[in-house]
Scaffold this motif. Structure first.
Motif, PDB file in Angstrom:
ATOM      1  N   ARG A 166      41.482  27.736   5.295  1.00 28.27           N
ATOM      2  CA  ARG A 166      40.720  28.424   6.085  1.00 28.27           C
ATOM      3  C   ARG A 166      39.070  28.376   5.700  1.00 28.27           C
ATOM      4  NH1 ARG A 166      41.805  34.684   7.760  1.00 28.27           N
ATOM      5  NH2 ARG A 166      40.730  34.935   5.992  1.00 28.27           N
ATOM      6  N   ALA A 167      38.995  28.389   4.339  1.00 29.35           N
ATOM      7  CA  ALA A 167      37.657  28.436   4.006  1.00 29.35           C
ATOM      8  C   ALA A 167      36.716  27.235   4.500  1.00 29.35           C
ATOM      9  CB  ALA A 167      37.275  28.122   2.476  1.00 29.35           C
ATOM     10  N   GLY A 168      35.482  27.434   5.304  1.00 30.45           N
ATOM     11  CA  GLY A 168      34.862  26.621   5.874  1.00 30.45           C
ATOM     12  C   GLY A 168      35.125  26.266   7.252  1.00 30.45           C
ATOM     13  N   VAL A 169      36.098  26.738   7.988  1.00 26.83           N
ATOM     14  CA  VAL A 169      36.471  26.926   9.421  1.00 26.83           C
ATOM     15  C   VAL A 169      35.127  27.306  10.115  1.00 26.83           C
ATOM     16  CG1 VAL A 169      37.740  27.481  11.195  1.00 26.83           C
ATOM     17  CG2 VAL A 169      38.695  26.756   9.031  1.00 26.83           C
ATOM     18  N   PRO A 170      34.563  26.597  11.269  1.00 26.77           N
ATOM     19  CA  PRO A 170      33.466  27.312  11.788  1.00 26.77           C
ATOM     20  C   PRO A 170      33.624  28.526  12.499  1.00 26.77           C
ATOM     21  CG  PRO A 170      33.833  24.792  12.505  1.00 26.77           C
ATOM     22  CD  PRO A 170      35.255  25.431  11.614  1.00 26.77           C
ATOM     23  N   LEU A 171      32.880  29.661  12.447  1.00 25.58           N
ATOM     24  CA  LEU A 171      32.789  30.852  12.894  1.00 25.58           C
ATOM     25  C   LEU A 171      31.616  31.103  13.797  1.00 25.58           C
ATOM     26  CD1 LEU A 171      34.162  33.522  10.250  1.00 25.58           C
ATOM     27  CD2 LEU A 171      35.323  32.759  12.374  1.00 25.58           C
ATOM     28  N   ILE A 172      32.045  31.798  15.101  1.00 24.00           N
ATOM     29  CA  ILE A 172      30.671  32.631  15.647  1.00 24.00           C
ATOM     30  C   ILE A 172      30.869  34.000  15.624  1.00 24.00           C
ATOM     31  CG2 ILE A 172      29.526  32.524  17.931  1.00 24.00           C
ATOM     32  CD1 ILE A 172      29.332  29.904  16.542  1.00 24.00           C
ATOM     33  N   GLU A 173      29.647  34.599  15.303  1.00 22.98           N
ATOM     34  CA  GLU A 173      29.886  35.979  15.199  1.00 22.98           C
ATOM     35  C   GLU A 173      28.927  36.770  16.174  1.00 22.98           C
ATOM     36  OE1 GLU A 173      28.947  39.886  12.276  1.00 22.98           O
ATOM     37  OE2 GLU A 173      28.962  37.808  11.261  1.00 22.98           O
ATOM     38  N   ILE A 174      29.575  37.471  17.104  1.00 22.17           N
ATOM     39  CA  ILE A 174      28.938  38.050  18.276  1.00 22.17           C
ATOM     40  C   ILE A 174      28.599  39.244  18.004  1.00 22.17           C
ATOM     41  CG2 ILE A 174      29.064  37.895  20.817  1.00 22.17           C
ATOM     42  CD1 ILE A 174      31.066  35.783  20.654  1.00 22.17           C
ATOM     43  N   VAL A 175      27.254  39.801  17.775  1.00 24.96           N
ATOM     44  CA  VAL A 175      27.091  41.224  17.382  1.00 24.96           C
ATOM     45  C   VAL A 175      26.231  41.977  18.626  1.00 24.96           C
ATOM     46  CG1 VAL A 175      25.669  42.615  16.027  1.00 24.96           C
ATOM     47  CG2 VAL A 175      26.578  40.513  15.091  1.00 24.96           C
ATOM     48  N   THR A 176      27.116  42.908  19.202  1.00 23.56           N
ATOM     49  CA  THR A 176      26.408  43.869  20.214  1.00 23.56           C
ATOM     50  C   THR A 176      25.140  44.730  19.782  1.00 23.56           C
ATOM     51  OG1 THR A 176      27.736  45.690  19.937  1.00 23.56           O
ATOM     52  CG2 THR A 176      28.640  43.985  21.220  1.00 23.56           C
ATOM     53  N   LYS A 177      24.474  44.994  20.734  1.00 24.87           N
ATOM     54  CA  LYS A 177      23.452  46.135  20.352  1.00 24.87           C
ATOM     55  C   LYS A 177      24.079  47.453  20.356  1.00 24.87           C
ATOM     56  CE  LYS A 177      19.714  43.513  22.695  1.00 24.87           C
ATOM     57  NZ  LYS A 177      18.701  43.636  23.938  1.00 24.87           N
ATOM     58  N   MET A 178      23.517  48.400  19.977  1.00 21.29           N
ATOM     59  CA  MET A 178      24.169  49.525  20.137  1.00 21.29           C
ATOM     60  C   MET A 178      24.438  50.084  21.386  1.00 21.29           C
ATOM     61  SD  MET A 178      22.220  52.195  17.358  1.00 21.29           S
ATOM     62  CE  MET A 178      20.723  52.109  18.141  1.00 21.29           C
ATOM     63  N   ILE A 179      25.658  50.817  21.635  1.00 16.24           N
ATOM     64  CA  ILE A 179      26.254  50.852  22.846  1.00 16.24           C
ATOM     65  C   ILE A 179      26.299  52.402  23.015  1.00 16.24           C
ATOM     66  CG2 ILE A 179      28.121  50.404  24.868  1.00 16.24           C
ATOM     67  CD1 ILE A 179      28.930  48.104  23.063  1.00 16.24           C
ATOM     68  N   PRO A 180      25.309  53.266  23.379  1.00 18.97           N
ATOM     69  CA  PRO A 180      25.507  54.691  23.345  1.00 18.97           C
ATOM     70  C   PRO A 180      25.999  54.916  25.034  1.00 18.97           C
ATOM     71  CG  PRO A 180      23.198  54.073  24.151  1.00 18.97           C
ATOM     72  CD  PRO A 180      24.042  52.762  23.800  1.00 18.97           C
ATOM     73  N   GLY A 181      26.430  56.300  25.010  1.00 15.10           N
ATOM     74  CA  GLY A 181      26.473  56.862  26.311  1.00 15.10           C
ATOM     75  C   GLY A 181      27.865  56.763  27.006  1.00 15.10           C
ATOM     76  N   THR A 182      28.775  56.238  26.013  1.00 12.83           N
ATOM     77  CA  THR A 182      29.955  55.972  26.683  1.00 12.83           C
ATOM     78  C   THR A 182      31.267  57.289  26.720  1.00 12.83           C
ATOM     79  OG1 THR A 182      30.534  55.403  24.364  1.00 12.83           O
ATOM     80  CG2 THR A 182      30.035  53.545  25.894  1.00 12.83           C
ATOM     81  N   GLY A 183      30.526  58.192  25.842  1.00 15.53           N
ATOM     82  CA  GLY A 183      31.325  59.383  25.962  1.00 15.53           C
ATOM     83  C   GLY A 183      32.806  59.201  25.665  1.00 15.53           C
ATOM     84  N   GLU A 184      33.775  59.830  26.519  1.00 13.55           N
ATOM     85  CA  GLU A 184      35.008  59.984  26.118  1.00 13.55           C
ATOM     86  C   GLU A 184      35.853  58.608  26.582  1.00 13.55           C
ATOM     87  OE1 GLU A 184      37.058  62.445  28.971  1.00 13.55           O
ATOM     88  OE2 GLU A 184      36.248  61.565  30.601  1.00 13.55           O
ATOM     89  N   ARG A 185      34.943  57.794  27.114  1.00 18.25           N
ATOM     90  CA  ARG A 185      35.420  56.276  27.497  1.00 18.25           C
ATOM     91  C   ARG A 185      35.183  55.323  26.405  1.00 18.25           C
ATOM     92  NH1 ARG A 185      35.296  55.206  33.892  1.00 18.25           N
ATOM     93  NH2 ARG A 185      37.182  54.109  33.139  1.00 18.25           N
ATOM     94  N   ALA A 186      34.689  55.722  25.296  1.00 16.61           N
ATOM     95  CA  ALA A 186      34.236  54.696  24.151  1.00 16.61           C
ATOM     96  C   ALA A 186      35.192  53.809  23.743  1.00 16.61           C
ATOM     97  CB  ALA A 186      33.758  55.666  22.927  1.00 16.61           C
ATOM     98  N   PRO A 187      36.595  54.300  23.513  1.00 17.89           N
ATOM     99  CA  PRO A 187      37.913  53.268  23.219  1.00 17.89           C
ATOM    100  C   PRO A 187      37.994  52.605  24.509  1.00 17.89           C
ATOM    101  CG  PRO A 187      38.145  55.782  22.469  1.00 17.89           C
ATOM    102  CD  PRO A 187      36.902  55.687  23.502  1.00 17.89           C
ATOM    103  N   GLU A 188      38.195  53.027  25.399  1.00 17.12           N
ATOM    104  CA  GLU A 188      38.485  52.159  26.760  1.00 17.12           C
ATOM    105  C   GLU A 188      37.161  51.081  26.870  1.00 17.12           C
ATOM    106  OE1 GLU A 188      38.820  52.301  31.616  1.00 17.12           O
ATOM    107  OE2 GLU A 188      38.349  54.159  30.451  1.00 17.12           O
ATOM    108  N   VAL A 189      36.018  51.306  26.544  1.00 13.68           N
ATOM    109  CA  VAL A 189      34.831  50.383  26.706  1.00 13.68           C
ATOM    110  C   VAL A 189      34.964  49.337  25.491  1.00 13.68           C
ATOM    111  CG1 VAL A 189      32.409  50.029  26.396  1.00 13.68           C
ATOM    112  CG2 VAL A 189      33.260  51.848  27.763  1.00 13.68           C
ATOM    113  N   ALA A 190      35.251  49.775  24.519  1.00 13.29           N
ATOM    114  CA  ALA A 190      35.448  48.553  23.345  1.00 13.29           C
ATOM    115  C   ALA A 190      36.710  47.589  23.588  1.00 13.29           C
ATOM    116  CB  ALA A 190      35.959  49.556  22.224  1.00 13.29           C
ATOM    117  N   ARG A 191      37.654  48.320  24.158  1.00 14.81           N
ATOM    118  CA  ARG A 191      38.843  47.388  24.609  1.00 14.81           C
ATOM    119  C   ARG A 191      38.457  46.387  25.669  1.00 14.81           C
ATOM    120  NH1 ARG A 191      45.210  48.625  25.107  1.00 14.81           N
ATOM    121  NH2 ARG A 191      45.858  46.481  26.147  1.00 14.81           N
ATOM    122  N   ALA A 192      37.751  47.256  26.436  1.00 12.17           N
ATOM    123  CA  ALA A 192      37.396  46.094  27.891  1.00 12.17           C
ATOM    124  C   ALA A 192      36.809  45.329  27.438  1.00 12.17           C
ATOM    125  CB  ALA A 192      37.205  47.065  28.852  1.00 12.17           C
TER     126      ALA A 192
END
Length: 499
Positions: A166-192
């Protein structure tokens, strides 16, 4: 290790505000690795897909994989990112046995795609816009196998093995900006978000996004701050979460755990953590490094990446219809409710049904086969629907045989069973098992007469005008012919004989 104190989830969201950040690593489906010509086939014998370059041997030099760059640009465009006209690779220095060079070739301050966004739709229709900080190219690491420890972990292991395929297999890393304001739905937002990103990447055809095989992995960053404080808390990073359900569970657990630490007067430690699948909990990893710890510097053996504006626009023209737009069009064409569409998507049936329709089957019948009988077969085997050893073309052929009167529904299920058992194509199974519907009158009349003679009281009812009583005779004939009679023709013969 003392078990952490977990705060009731309702109390967590009443006292604290979560801030999410998600880093998703996607292995690209290129035929060769990121910087060498070694193949990337999954499941090969350990250390058989390696060369001096991906093993980091002295004197070896990397060459950038053009197909990987194209895939990275297409991913960036699909995420509404700006594509950088010029950028460089960098060396990310750290020691770990699965990194044969002791550094990872990645992108640091000059990623290929920046400042994008994706609108994520939750189950109730609420839309959350997730900002994309960056999408950058890098190479994957090797794989460590710890033998003798608990649950494959290094702790308590007798020894470790290393596979550098697996060493050297091409990867793309996709990084979000901070996601505030999700409140109680944070786990649901992450999965979605991860669900929708997986669908998007799959539609681009650049990765199989198999989380169970590690070709898509998610790192969950989470911090809590007192409600209304406006102060950003210290984050933890739960590494390599490998299923959609686990992403949701990891967010929920970290919220409850961090709240327990804060309620007890403690401080959150910035660290990596590991998700335990069986318990749904996280455990400490290592103290989190900063970018300075990695001693990034430009990779001296690679030239900069400088995609021209013309090339970027050419790749933009290759982008497919977005998955959610495609689903909406299918929903309207098939007359599905939101709930029906969601159920088909969650069952992994939508694409299979669509492919079956493309082979000539009516949408309603294709849908019935995949969400009923075939879904039951997949559940019995404990596999995903798409993993069943039957293709949409084969399902469409079975449906066509039923429509032509060569099979009835009972026989059709037996044909499908034969295909699933590896007995060949539907027509071959029909021939081998002798399953074709008997519709020849000479073969049916004898069975009808025998059934009528056995039930004279039913015959009298039919003669008296109670035609619905013919169902009992039809059932007897079907039983006698082992379900191979043409039920419609049998009913016609019964009425004729009784009249």
């Amino acid at each position: 290790m003392t078990a952490p104190t977990l705060v009731d989830y309702a109390d967590v969201v009443a006292q604290y505000e979560p801030t999410l950040g998600l880093e998703v690593h996607v292995e690209l489906s290129t035929s060769t690795k990121m910087f060498c010509g070694c193949p990337t086939d999954f499941g090969a014998e350990p250390n058989t897909q390696v060369c001096p370059t991906c093993l980091g041997l002295p004197g070896s030099l990397p060459v950038v994989n053009r197909a990987a760059v194209e895939a990275a640009i297409r991913i960036g465009l699909a995420l509404n990112c700006s594509i950088a006209p010029w950028g460089r690779f960098a060396r990310k220095n750290y020691f770990y046995p699965d990194m044969p060079k002791n550094f990872q070739t990645s992108q640091y301050d000059e990623p290929i795609a920046v400042d994008g966004w994706m609108d994520v739709t939750l189950e109730d229709g609420e839309v959350v816009r997730v900002g994309i900080e960056r999408a950058h190219m890098e190479e994957d690491t090797g794989k460590s196998l710890h033998v003798g420890g608990a649950a494959g972990r290094i702790h308590g292991a007798e020894y470790s093995l290393l596979d550098y395929n697996r060493a050297g297999v091409p990867l793309i890393e996709i990084v979000t900006k901070m996601i505030p304001g999700t409140g109680e739905r944070a786990p649901e937002v992450a999965r979605a978000y991860v669900t929708q990103l997986r669908d998007l990447i799959k539609s681009l055809g650049v990765s199989d996004v198999r989380m169970d095989q590690g070709s898509m992995r998610c790192d969950v960053n989470l911090s809590l701050s007192p409600a209304g404080s406006g102060v950003l808390g210290t984050r933890t990073e739960t590494k390599n979460v490998n299923s959609l359900r686990s992403v949701e569970r990891a967010v929920r657990h970290e919220m409850q755990r961090q709240a327990g630490v804060l309620d007890g007067g403690g401080a959150i430690v910035q660290e990596t953590r590991h998700f335990e699948e069986q318990s749904g909990t996280t455990r400490p990893g290592r103290r989190k490094e900063t970018s300075e710890d990695y001693r990034y510097f430009p990779e001296p053996d690679l030239v900069p990446i400088a995609p021209s504006a013309e090339w970027v626009e050419e790749l933009r023209g290759t982008l497919p219809e977005l998955p959610w737009e495609h689903r909406r069009r299918i929903q309207e064409a098939w007359g599905l409710s939101d709930e029906e569409l969601r159920d088909l998507v969650n069952a992994g049936a939508l694409e299979l049904i669509e492919a079956t329709v493309a082979e000539g089957a009516p949408a309603g019948e294709a849908r019935s086969w995949w969400v009923a009988y075939l879904a039951q077969q997949a559940n019995t085997r404990g596999i995903e629907l798409a993993e069943l050893p039957i293709t949409p073309a084969q399902v469409a052929r079975v449906i066509a045989l039923v429509a032509a009167g060569d099979l009835n529904n009972k026989l059709a299920r037996q044909v499908v069973d034969g295909v699933l058992a590896g007995e060949g194509e539907p027509d071959e199974v029909v021939e081998k098992r002798g399953l074709k519907v008997v519709s020849d009158d000479s073969a049916l009349i004898a069975a009808v007469d025998e059934a009528l003679a056995a039930q004279p009281d039913v015959v009298e009812k039919i003669k008296g005008g109670k035609v619905q009583a013919a169902g009992a005779i039809v059932g007897a004939v079907m039983k006698a012919t082992k379900g191979q009679a043409d039920a419609k023709r049998v009913r016609e013969l019964i009425i004729e004989r009784c009249s």
